[in-house]
Motif scaffolding. Structure first.
Motif, mmCIF file in Angstrom:
data_model
loop_
_atom_site.group_PDB
_atom_site.id
_atom_site.type_symbol
_atom_site.label_atom_id
_atom_site.label_comp_id
_atom_site.label_asym_id
_atom_site.label_seq_id
_atom_site.Cartn_x
_atom_site.Cartn_y
_atom_site.Cartn_z
ATOM 1 N N VAL A 343 28.305 -32.234 -34.286
ATOM 2 C CA VAL A 343 27.909 -32.666 -32.948
ATOM 3 C C VAL A 343 26.652 -33.529 -33.033
ATOM 4 O O VAL A 343 26.519 -34.540 -32.324
ATOM 5 N N SER A 344 25.728 -33.154 -33.897
ATOM 6 C CA SER A 344 24.487 -33.915 -34.045
ATOM 7 C C SER A 344 24.760 -35.344 -34.494
ATOM 8 O O SER A 344 24.043 -36.283 -34.105
ATOM 9 N N THR A 345 25.789 -35.525 -35.321
ATOM 10 C CA THR A 345 26.144 -36.882 -35.761
ATOM 11 C C THR A 345 26.643 -37.712 -34.590
ATOM 12 O O THR A 345 26.280 -38.884 -34.449
ATOM 13 N N TRP A 398 18.808 -33.474 -24.659
ATOM 14 C CA TRP A 398 18.400 -32.115 -25.002
ATOM 15 C C TRP A 398 19.067 -31.081 -24.088
ATOM 16 O O TRP A 398 19.541 -30.044 -24.541
ATOM 17 N N LEU A 399 19.133 -31.396 -22.809
ATOM 18 C CA LEU A 399 19.665 -30.443 -21.840
ATOM 19 C C LEU A 399 21.193 -30.415 -21.802
ATOM 20 O O LEU A 399 21.787 -29.362 -21.553
ATOM 21 N N THR A 400 21.838 -31.560 -22.042
ATOM 22 C CA THR A 400 23.279 -31.644 -21.786
ATOM 23 C C THR A 400 24.120 -32.019 -22.990
ATOM 24 O O THR A 400 25.350 -31.968 -22.911
ATOM 25 N N GLY A 401 23.504 -32.426 -24.088
ATOM 26 C CA GLY A 401 24.282 -32.782 -25.267
ATOM 27 C C GLY A 401 25.217 -33.941 -25.014
ATOM 28 O O GLY A 401 24.790 -35.027 -24.606
ATOM 29 N N LEU A 402 26.514 -33.720 -25.223
ATOM 30 C CA LEU A 402 27.518 -34.773 -25.049
ATOM 31 C C LEU A 402 28.174 -34.733 -23.669
ATOM 32 O O LEU A 402 29.151 -35.442 -23.438
ATOM 33 N N SER A 403 27.636 -33.923 -22.739
ATOM 34 C CA SER A 403 28.266 -33.767 -21.420
ATOM 35 C C SER A 403 27.304 -34.014 -20.274
ATOM 36 O O SER A 403 27.152 -33.171 -19.380
ATOM 37 N N PRO A 404 26.619 -35.146 -20.244
ATOM 38 C CA PRO A 404 25.664 -35.389 -19.150
ATOM 39 C C PRO A 404 26.329 -35.572 -17.799
ATOM 40 O O PRO A 404 25.706 -35.336 -16.764
ATOM 41 N N ALA A 449 10.373 -38.164 -26.449
ATOM 42 C CA ALA A 449 11.791 -38.529 -26.412
ATOM 43 C C ALA A 449 12.436 -38.256 -27.766
ATOM 44 O O ALA A 449 13.535 -37.675 -27.851
ATOM 45 N N TRP A 450 11.761 -38.659 -28.822
ATOM 46 C CA TRP A 450 12.275 -38.415 -30.175
ATOM 47 C C TRP A 450 12.358 -36.924 -30.477
ATOM 48 O O TRP A 450 13.332 -36.434 -31.059
ATOM 49 N N LEU A 451 11.346 -36.168 -30.039
ATOM 50 C CA LEU A 451 11.341 -34.721 -30.268
ATOM 51 C C LEU A 451 12.473 -34.040 -29.499
ATOM 52 O O LEU A 451 13.125 -33.122 -30.017
ATOM 53 N N PHE A 452 12.718 -34.476 -28.262
ATOM 54 C CA PHE A 452 13.811 -33.900 -27.475
ATOM 55 C C PHE A 452 15.164 -34.153 -28.157
ATOM 56 O O PHE A 452 16.024 -33.265 -28.208
ATOM 57 N N ILE A 453 15.361 -35.360 -28.655
ATOM 58 C CA ILE A 453 16.625 -35.685 -29.321
ATOM 59 C C ILE A 453 16.767 -34.883 -30.617
ATOM 60 O O ILE A 453 17.856 -34.381 -30.941
ATOM 61 N N ARG A 454 15.677 -34.727 -31.313
ATOM 62 C CA ARG A 454 15.709 -33.944 -32.556
ATOM 63 C C ARG A 454 16.063 -32.482 -32.261
ATOM 64 O O ARG A 454 16.880 -31.868 -32.964
ATOM 65 N N ALA A 456 17.681 -31.489 -29.663
ATOM 66 C CA ALA A 456 19.050 -31.466 -29.141
ATOM 67 C C ALA A 456 20.069 -31.353 -30.263
ATOM 68 O O ALA A 456 21.077 -30.642 -30.131
ATOM 69 N N LYS A 457 19.827 -32.034 -31.362
ATOM 70 C CA LYS A 457 20.778 -31.985 -32.481
ATOM 71 C C LYS A 457 20.897 -30.567 -33.032
ATOM 72 O O LYS A 457 21.992 -30.092 -33.327
ATOM 73 N N VAL A 458 19.741 -29.907 -33.163
ATOM 74 C CA VAL A 458 19.762 -28.530 -33.658
ATOM 75 C C VAL A 458 20.433 -27.611 -32.639
ATOM 76 O O VAL A 458 21.263 -26.762 -32.987
ATOM 77 N N LYS A 459 20.072 -27.802 -31.372
ATOM 78 C CA LYS A 459 20.603 -26.943 -30.301
ATOM 79 C C LYS A 459 22.114 -27.045 -30.185
ATOM 80 O O LYS A 459 22.823 -26.033 -30.147
ATOM 81 N N TRP A 460 22.640 -28.271 -30.137
ATOM 82 C CA TRP A 460 24.059 -28.437 -29.877
ATOM 83 C C TRP A 460 24.923 -28.277 -31.112
ATOM 84 O O TRP A 460 26.134 -28.058 -31.000
#
Length: 468
Positions: A343-345, A398-404, A449-454, A456-460
């Protein structure tokens, strides 16, 4: 028709409630109600610094924008029927399996969305104001009138964009002709009368001075736009076979310097073939921002000399952040589940495509700065717009991943999003108003922004992706 309509409403509710729980989704209109109810008590304070007419204008403009966001049915009709709803096996796709015409089904689909989103967004807001009106000295008739005119504002945005998008699906040349004529008409009004065209917005005129002739004329205009739009919709378009050249290899070579170039190339091809590159840019970005400019320009006397451009840049940045939803609209993790792709990819690929699309808001804000005589502030305004866009998109990822597109109706998610983005907007609006050059400090938003995306990858990566 009534049976199909009722089943579509049930289907919409079940789909949303399944995605994030019945209670969570049911709380969304309650949250809108609460925001409207509590905000109503701030009106006496706001009126001390801003005329009531301008407050009403901005409120009506907000619901006009809501209608714009919901209204691109004609443009997305082919993709909605063929991709999103086909995968979900919804009733909107039943023309191929049941003796129902696509025109009939799509008409029901549009009416369903009109009513569904009215009770999801417009009615809770109006009800909150109505219940607060006795405490702030507003007559009940005035509160009910606001609910009526906000409904007309919502329908105006929806029907106009619905009409323009169905014209776009038929003839792009005709659409651009209509847009040019509309722009020429607004320019003529400004040149001849010196009056902002936004002041002639019918629902606003009705709120300021209600009259039955104008009310009937407004309803008739909306009904005509709606009828023409449905008539222009071509349900057979999904049956056409299109031949396209192999553009993946050339794009892959051009994007070789990017991370995950195959995913970026695939996203750009999807956007192009679905019509989203032109259509989404026009209907979800340029047209809404053009209308917002007319409404924001009325606040000029209450802003610093350079404040209007930077306020517009901030609004454009927030809207530009929704481009992340463009690249996730027709894609989900399901088809990738059998591939060695995390998912992170996919998130990295979507963020890369989102970054490529940011050339659109950058060019748009630069053009606005030049056309309004603010060329000296072009760089700070563009930087502010893009910084806000990347920050808001980072929070969204970060909040929604691939489903905004769907998780925005999760109350908990939306509250966190509004709090994080609202805090940044408040801080950097004040900084930009203090001095144009200070707006460049918004580059610091790229770090969170970069930290949130980083994160998000771990979270999702740790969440089992849901698909339908």
């Amino acid at each position: 028709m009534l049976d199909l309509f009722k089943n579509m409403v049930k289907e919409e509710w079940r789909m949303h409630s399944t995605m994030f729980g019945s209670l969570s989704f049911a709380m969304f209109p309650v949250m809108i109600f609460g925001i409207a109810f509590m905000s109503s008590f701030l009106l006496p304070l706001l009126r001390t610094s801003m005329p009531a007419g301008n407050i009403a204008l901005m409120t009506h403009a907000s619901f006009l924008m809501l209608g714009f966001m919901v209204g691109a049915f004609g443009l997305l009709g082919n993709e909605v029927m063929n991709r999103r709803f086909g995968q979900a096996s919804l009733l909107a796709y039943s023309a191929r399996s049941l003796p129902l015409s696509g025109q009939f089904i799509f008409s029901n689909f549009v009416v369903k969305d009109l009513i569904y989103y009215f009770f999801l967004w417009v009615f809770p807001f109006g009800l909150g104001y109505i219940l607060a009106s006795p405490f702030i000295g507003v007559p009940l008739a005035g509160a009910l009138l606001l609910l009526l005119t906000l409904t007309l504002s919502f329908l105006s945005g929806l029907c106009v964009v619905f009409f323009l998008s169905t014209v776009y699906a038929r003839s792009r040349a005709l659409l651009w002709l209509l847009v040019l004529l509309l722009g020429a008409g607004c320019g003529t009004i400004v040149a001849v009368t010196g009056t902002n065209p936004a002041l002639f917005f019918p629902p606003l005129l009705l709120y300021l001075s209600f009259s039955y002739p104008l009310f009937l004329l407004t309803c008739a205009a909306l009904a005509i736009l709606f009828a023409v739009s449905v008539a222009l919709f071509d349900p057979q378009e999904t049956e056409k076979t299109r031949e396209v050249k192999n553009s993946f290899a050339p794009l892959l070579a051009k994007f070789s310097f990017l991370p995950n170039p195959p995913l970026a190339a695939k996203d750009m091809i999807d956007l192009y073939r679905s019509g989203s590159v032109v259509g989404q840019t026009l209907f979800s970005f340029i047209i809404p921002l053009a209308v917002i400019w007319f409404f924001l320009s009325l606040l000029g006397p209450y802003l610093p000399p350079h404040g209007l451009l930077f306020m517009f840049a901030i609004v454009a940045g927030v809207i530009a952040s929704t481009m992340y939803t463009w690249v996730t609209m027709f894609d989900n993790f399901g088809p990738y589940a059998c591939l060695p792709v995390a998912v992170s990819t996919l998130i990295s690929g979507k963020v890369t495509t989102f970054s490529l699309l940011q050339i659109v808001p950058a060019v748009f804000i630069a053009a606005v700065a030049v056309l309004t005589g603010e060329a000296a502030n072009l760089v700070p305004a563009v930087v502010l717009c893009l910084a806000i866009s990347f920050y808001a998109a980072g929070v969204m990822v970060w909040l929604t991943g691939l489903s905004p597109n769907v998780l925005v109706y999760d109350v908990k998610v939306l509250v966190i999003y509004l709090a994080l983005v609202g805090l940044a907007l408040t801080i950097f609006t004040g900084i930009a108003f203090a001095s144009p050059l200070f707006a460049i400090a918004s580059l610091v938003l790229l770090v969170p922004a970069w930290l949130f995306i980083r994160k998000a990858k771990v979270k999702w990566d740790a969440v089992d992706p849901a698909g339908f």
